[in-house]
Design a protein around this motif. Sequence first.
Motif, PDB file in Angstrom:
ATOM      1  N   ILE A 104       0.845  -1.203   0.000  1.00  0.00           N
ATOM      2  CA  ILE A 104       0.000   0.000   0.000  1.00  0.00           C
ATOM      3  C   ILE A 104       0.879   1.251   0.000  1.00  0.00           C
ATOM      4  N   ARG A 105       0.401   2.313  -0.682  1.00  0.00           N
ATOM      5  CA  ARG A 105       1.094   3.603  -0.725  1.00  0.00           C
ATOM      6  C   ARG A 105       0.329   4.630   0.116  1.00  0.00           C
ATOM      7  N   CYS A 106       1.056   5.411   0.894  1.00  0.00           N
ATOM      8  CA  CYS A 106       0.449   6.525   1.623  1.00  0.00           C
ATOM      9  C   CYS A 106       0.063   7.621   0.628  1.00  0.00           C
ATOM     10  N   CYS A 107      -1.087   8.224   0.833  1.00  0.00           N
ATOM     11  CA  CYS A 107      -1.572   9.262  -0.090  1.00  0.00           C
ATOM     12  C   CYS A 107      -0.780  10.559   0.017  1.00  0.00           C
ATOM     13  N   TYR A 108      -0.069  10.775   1.143  1.00  0.00           N
ATOM     14  CA  TYR A 108       0.536  12.079   1.418  1.00  0.00           C
ATOM     15  C   TYR A 108       1.843  12.269   0.639  1.00  0.00           C
ATOM     16  N   HIS A 109       2.787  11.360   0.813  1.00  0.00           N
ATOM     17  CA  HIS A 109       4.077  11.486   0.126  1.00  0.00           C
ATOM     18  C   HIS A 109       4.459  10.212  -0.617  1.00  0.00           C
ATOM     19  N   GLY A 110       3.502   9.271  -0.705  1.00  0.00           N
ATOM     20  CA  GLY A 110       3.720   8.094  -1.530  1.00  0.00           C
ATOM     21  C   GLY A 110       4.588   7.006  -0.937  1.00  0.00           C
ATOM     22  N   TRP A 111       4.873   7.090   0.366  1.00  0.00           N
ATOM     23  CA  TRP A 111       5.673   6.009   0.951  1.00  0.00           C
ATOM     24  C   TRP A 111       4.937   4.693   0.734  1.00  0.00           C
ATOM     25  N   HIS A 112       5.671   3.696   0.282  1.00  0.00           N
ATOM     26  CA  HIS A 112       5.083   2.444  -0.178  1.00  0.00           C
ATOM     27  C   HIS A 112       5.546   1.314   0.748  1.00  0.00           C
ATOM     28  N   TYR A 113       4.571   0.664   1.399  1.00  0.00           N
ATOM     29  CA  TYR A 113       4.883  -0.395   2.366  1.00  0.00           C
ATOM     30  C   TYR A 113       4.408  -1.756   1.858  1.00  0.00           C
ATOM     31  N   ALA A 114       5.219  -2.779   2.090  1.00  0.00           N
ATOM     32  CA  ALA A 114       4.796  -4.160   1.856  1.00  0.00           C
ATOM     33  C   ALA A 114       3.915  -4.604   3.016  1.00  0.00           C
ATOM     34  N   VAL A 115       3.261  -5.766   2.885  1.00  0.00           N
ATOM     35  CA  VAL A 115       2.366  -6.232   3.948  1.00  0.00           C
ATOM     36  C   VAL A 115       3.129  -6.573   5.225  1.00  0.00           C
ATOM     37  N   ASP A 116       4.452  -6.776   5.133  1.00  0.00           N
ATOM     38  CA  ASP A 116       5.232  -7.035   6.350  1.00  0.00           C
ATOM     39  C   ASP A 116       5.796  -5.758   6.954  1.00  0.00           C
ATOM     40  N   GLY A 117       5.444  -4.590   6.391  1.00  0.00           N
ATOM     41  CA  GLY A 117       5.898  -3.301   6.906  1.00  0.00           C
ATOM     42  C   GLY A 117       7.151  -2.769   6.255  1.00  0.00           C
ATOM     43  N   SER A 118       7.808  -3.557   5.400  1.00  0.00           N
ATOM     44  CA  SER A 118       9.018  -3.086   4.726  1.00  0.00           C
ATOM     45  C   SER A 118       8.717  -1.856   3.880  1.00  0.00           C
ATOM     46  N   LEU A 119       9.640  -0.883   3.902  1.00  0.00           N
ATOM     47  CA  LEU A 119       9.494   0.297   3.057  1.00  0.00           C
ATOM     48  C   LEU A 119      10.044  -0.043   1.675  1.00  0.00           C
ATOM     49  N   LEU A 120       9.176  -0.009   0.674  1.00  0.00           N
ATOM     50  CA  LEU A 120       9.562  -0.364  -0.693  1.00  0.00           C
ATOM     51  C   LEU A 120       9.979   0.851  -1.507  1.00  0.00           C
ATOM     52  N   ASP A 121       9.425   2.020  -1.161  1.00  0.00           N
ATOM     53  CA  ASP A 121       9.696   3.198  -1.986  1.00  0.00           C
ATOM     54  C   ASP A 121       9.346   4.461  -1.201  1.00  0.00           C
ATOM     55  N   ALA A 122      10.097   5.522  -1.444  1.00  0.00           N
ATOM     56  CA  ALA A 122       9.808   6.853  -0.895  1.00  0.00           C
ATOM     57  C   ALA A 122      10.064   7.852  -2.011  1.00  0.00           C
ATOM     58  N   PRO A 123       9.085   8.067  -2.892  1.00  0.00           N
ATOM     59  CA  PRO A 123       9.308   8.793  -4.152  1.00  0.00           C
ATOM     60  C   PRO A 123       9.727  10.244  -3.994  1.00  0.00           C
ATOM     61  N   CYS A 124       9.490  10.864  -2.840  1.00  0.00           N
ATOM     62  CA  CYS A 124       9.906  12.252  -2.661  1.00  0.00           C
ATOM     63  C   CYS A 124      11.401  12.368  -2.354  1.00  0.00           C
ATOM     64  N   GLU A 125      12.057  11.249  -2.112  1.00  0.00           N
ATOM     65  CA  GLU A 125      13.481  11.255  -1.786  1.00  0.00           C
ATOM     66  C   GLU A 125      14.300  10.957  -3.043  1.00  0.00           C
ATOM     67  N   ALA A 126      15.371  11.742  -3.240  1.00  0.00           N
ATOM     68  CA  ALA A 126      16.255  11.495  -4.389  1.00  0.00           C
ATOM     69  C   ALA A 126      16.921  10.135  -4.264  1.00  0.00           C
ATOM     70  N   ASP A 127      17.236   9.756  -3.034  1.00  0.00           N
ATOM     71  CA  ASP A 127      17.839   8.449  -2.774  1.00  0.00           C
ATOM     72  C   ASP A 127      17.221   7.902  -1.494  1.00  0.00           C
ATOM     73  N   ALA A 128      16.356   6.906  -1.642  1.00  0.00           N
ATOM     74  CA  ALA A 128      15.642   6.351  -0.484  1.00  0.00           C
ATOM     75  C   ALA A 128      16.353   5.143   0.119  1.00  0.00           C
ATOM     76  N   THR A 129      17.592   4.903  -0.279  1.00  0.00           N
ATOM     77  CA  THR A 129      18.307   3.704   0.182  1.00  0.00           C
ATOM     78  C   THR A 129      18.389   3.639   1.701  1.00  0.00           C
ATOM     79  N   ARG A 130      18.812   4.760   2.318  1.00  0.00           N
ATOM     80  CA  ARG A 130      18.963   4.744   3.779  1.00  0.00           C
ATOM     81  C   ARG A 130      17.624   4.505   4.462  1.00  0.00           C
ATOM     82  N   LEU A 131      16.562   5.149   3.984  1.00  0.00           N
ATOM     83  CA  LEU A 131      15.238   4.971   4.585  1.00  0.00           C
ATOM     84  C   LEU A 131      14.773   3.527   4.473  1.00  0.00           C
ATOM     85  N   LYS A 132      14.991   2.919   3.309  1.00  0.00           N
ATOM     86  CA  LYS A 132      14.566   1.527   3.113  1.00  0.00           C
ATOM     87  C   LYS A 132      15.288   0.583   4.075  1.00  0.00           C
TER      88      LYS A 132
END
Length: 478
Positions: A104-132
Amino acid sequence: MSTSNPNVVAKPIRFNGYLKRNVPAHDAELTSTDAGTPMGEQMRLYWQPVCLSSELADVPKAIRIMGEDLVVFRDKSGDVGVLHRHCSHRGASLEYGVIAEHGIRCCYHGWHYAVDGSLLDAPCEADATRLKQTVCHGAYPAFERDGLVFAYMGPPDRKPPFPEYDTYTRPGDTKLVPFSNVYPCNWLQVYENIMDHMHTAVLHNHMTVEGVDQATADGVSLEGFGDMPVMQWEATRNNNGMVFIAGRRLPDNKVWVRMTEMIFPNYLQIGSLVPTAARERHSTSSCTRWSVPVDDTHMIIFGFRHFNSEVDPDGIGCEADCGVDKIDFLVGQTGNRSYDEGQRAPGDWEALVSQRPIAVHALEHPGSSDVGVYMLRKLLRDMVRGKTPADTLHAQLTAAGEPLPLYSQDSVLDVQELPSAEDRKLILSLGKRVFEAMRSADPLPADERDAHVRRQLDLIERSAAAPAAAQQAERATT
């Protein structure tokens, strides 16, 4: 010097409302289920139903379970997610999220979570590697079974297998149909109501205001439950459960023995819900229920109705009448009637909700009919205090790959009626023997248990017939 006699009971004071204005606190040890509470942590050790599969659409569903705000969804690949409701980024609610192929993606900034809570994507970040690598959203294991969505909300290293009971597949034509009933009150007063079986002879037998519509009166009554039962209660499974045994004398020298078993902390199965319960030789469960807290003043019954030719040979039940906040038997199980209808023909919903949002046990005046309720509370209290031994039967059968037995059932025995006091003792004895017959089938393979119990019922009938005949002969000669 006091001359009071301790054997003299003081007369109650009349018109004493002024003296009883203060309401004591509720029993938080048993009634509170938020995270960190004794009962809340106990319940989190078990799989709990959280919604019906039919409630999962193309948008997420906001739910609240045991005081936790959650969101549940089925992603486009078919996986079910149960996540903390507020996004780990800035707290926007995922109930407004967009369901993706995976997660599921959050409507606010598009953070994308798998069903186990893993962060799959953070589209507002130039490099989301550290966040993931550092962010993992709150999530619970979940799955679907026969139209119910289950979640495990406890410590990850203690996740148990989902308990499979033999009644889910016996007899072979059993169909499990999901339902829910919503109650704006504490979970415990709904759960313990089952061990208060005496109320069926009052509340469910035309306890109506004069002039009520006859169809409504019939709807809140249970045919065959009008006679006051002869009751006893037994702890089961090393005190991890309990059963009531209700015996009723029927016409034509028959005795009906009904049992309902609870598995703690909040599971139970109920016997037949139709009039054939008092006619059939032996039948098993027709209803599975979990009493699931929403918070301390709201709860939802989730369950399965069992449809098969054994528990409902006349086909009285109706699958179409089971679903979200509806059930196909006994008007008054949900709050879908007007206030006037509830006053004129009260059902379980009215009786339970009206006890206060959280029932206050300190104000009760229990009688002998309340033994089962107070026994239940003691066993639950022992469980949350860590005094209850492990359920060895559960562990044994699960390890062997065998489904678990339940003692919920209805059996009718042909046993000659005796004079009143003697007949009461006979009914108690028969109830205990039926219970022991059910327990004696525990170690058998699941497909042999029913036949074993039926053989035991035959033996009980034959052994009960001889003393009854002897007593009748003795009375005839005196």
